[in-house]
Design a protein around this motif. Structure first.
Motif, mmCIF file in Angstrom:
data_model
loop_
_atom_site.group_PDB
_atom_site.id
_atom_site.type_symbol
_atom_site.label_atom_id
_atom_site.label_comp_id
_atom_site.label_asym_id
_atom_site.label_seq_id
_atom_site.Cartn_x
_atom_site.Cartn_y
_atom_site.Cartn_z
ATOM 1 N N SER A 104 1.737 -16.877 -22.676
ATOM 2 C CA SER A 104 3.173 -16.661 -22.830
ATOM 3 C C SER A 104 3.683 -17.018 -24.227
ATOM 4 O O SER A 104 4.852 -16.817 -24.522
ATOM 5 N N THR A 105 2.828 -17.530 -25.109
ATOM 6 C CA THR A 105 3.277 -17.863 -26.460
ATOM 7 C C THR A 105 3.278 -16.647 -27.383
ATOM 8 O O THR A 105 3.561 -16.768 -28.560
ATOM 9 N N SER A 120 4.812 -13.604 -29.178
ATOM 10 C CA SER A 120 6.147 -13.116 -29.511
ATOM 11 C C SER A 120 6.019 -11.657 -29.931
ATOM 12 O O SER A 120 4.915 -11.167 -30.191
ATOM 13 N N TYR A 121 7.140 -10.975 -29.977
ATOM 14 C CA TYR A 121 7.150 -9.555 -30.308
ATOM 15 C C TYR A 121 8.168 -9.303 -31.404
ATOM 16 O O TYR A 121 9.337 -9.657 -31.256
ATOM 17 N N GLU A 122 7.731 -8.671 -32.497
ATOM 18 C CA GLU A 122 8.664 -8.232 -33.523
ATOM 19 C C GLU A 122 9.083 -6.816 -33.148
ATOM 20 O O GLU A 122 8.236 -5.932 -32.982
ATOM 21 N N THR A 151 13.111 -10.724 -33.109
ATOM 22 C CA THR A 151 11.897 -11.264 -32.499
ATOM 23 C C THR A 151 12.248 -11.790 -31.124
ATOM 24 O O THR A 151 13.258 -12.481 -30.950
ATOM 25 N N VAL A 152 11.431 -11.449 -30.144
ATOM 26 C CA VAL A 152 11.611 -11.961 -28.785
ATOM 27 C C VAL A 152 10.333 -12.673 -28.358
ATOM 28 O O VAL A 152 9.241 -12.305 -28.773
ATOM 29 N N VAL A 153 10.499 -13.706 -27.542
ATOM 30 C CA VAL A 153 9.357 -14.469 -27.032
ATOM 31 C C VAL A 153 9.345 -14.350 -25.520
ATOM 32 O O VAL A 153 10.346 -14.615 -24.866
ATOM 33 N N ASN A 209 0.782 -13.784 -32.384
ATOM 34 C CA ASN A 209 0.500 -15.146 -31.932
ATOM 35 C C ASN A 209 -0.014 -15.930 -33.128
ATOM 36 O O ASN A 209 -0.009 -15.418 -34.254
#
Length: 135
Positions: A36-37, A39-41, A54-56, A80
């Protein structure tokens, strides 16, 4: 730790605002890629501007401030601590204005898909024939 795999099933949809789109995608992070660590740009790029966030953890984002007269390319890149995965992309063949998105102060147009990346590939060029189209 390994770099994450590309997100899949990227879909970009209009909203009830002329300058806003909603993006959804699928991604299965694993323990090997940080779980779950990840993130998405999330990026919207046009010839005139670039909008990014950015969302995590989430598999969706809303981008605001788009110029309805521009055609955008959208990308979602998982990241990541080991680095970045491949970007999943979708491109608009028509602008939000051409698709009938609502105008500022005007009535909302029909919401629908603007661009979508086919599965399982991370890259696509969608050719919407109207506000709600899937490749």
């Amino acid at each position: 730790l390994q770099r994450p795999l590309a997100a899949t099933h990227l879909v970009v949809r209009t909203t009830d605002r002329s300058d806003t789109v909603a993006l959804n995608w699928q991604h299965r992070p694993s323990v090997a890629t940080g779980g779950s660590t990840v993130s998405y740009e999330v990026v919207a790029q046009s010839p005139a501007s670039r909008i990014a966030t950015t969302v995590v953890g989430a598999r969706s984002a809303v981008l605001t401030g788009l110029d309805p007269s521009q055609r955008y390319s959208f990308s979602v890149t998982p990241r990541n601590s080991a680095g970045s995965g491949r970007a999943s992309t979708a491109r608009m063949d028509r602008s939000l204005a051409e698709l009938g998105a609502p105008t500022p102060g005007g009535a909302a147009g029909a919401t629908g898909t603007v661009a979508a990346a086919p599965s399982p590939g991370p890259t696509a060029s969608a050719a919407p024939a109207g506000p709600a189209v899937r490749p």
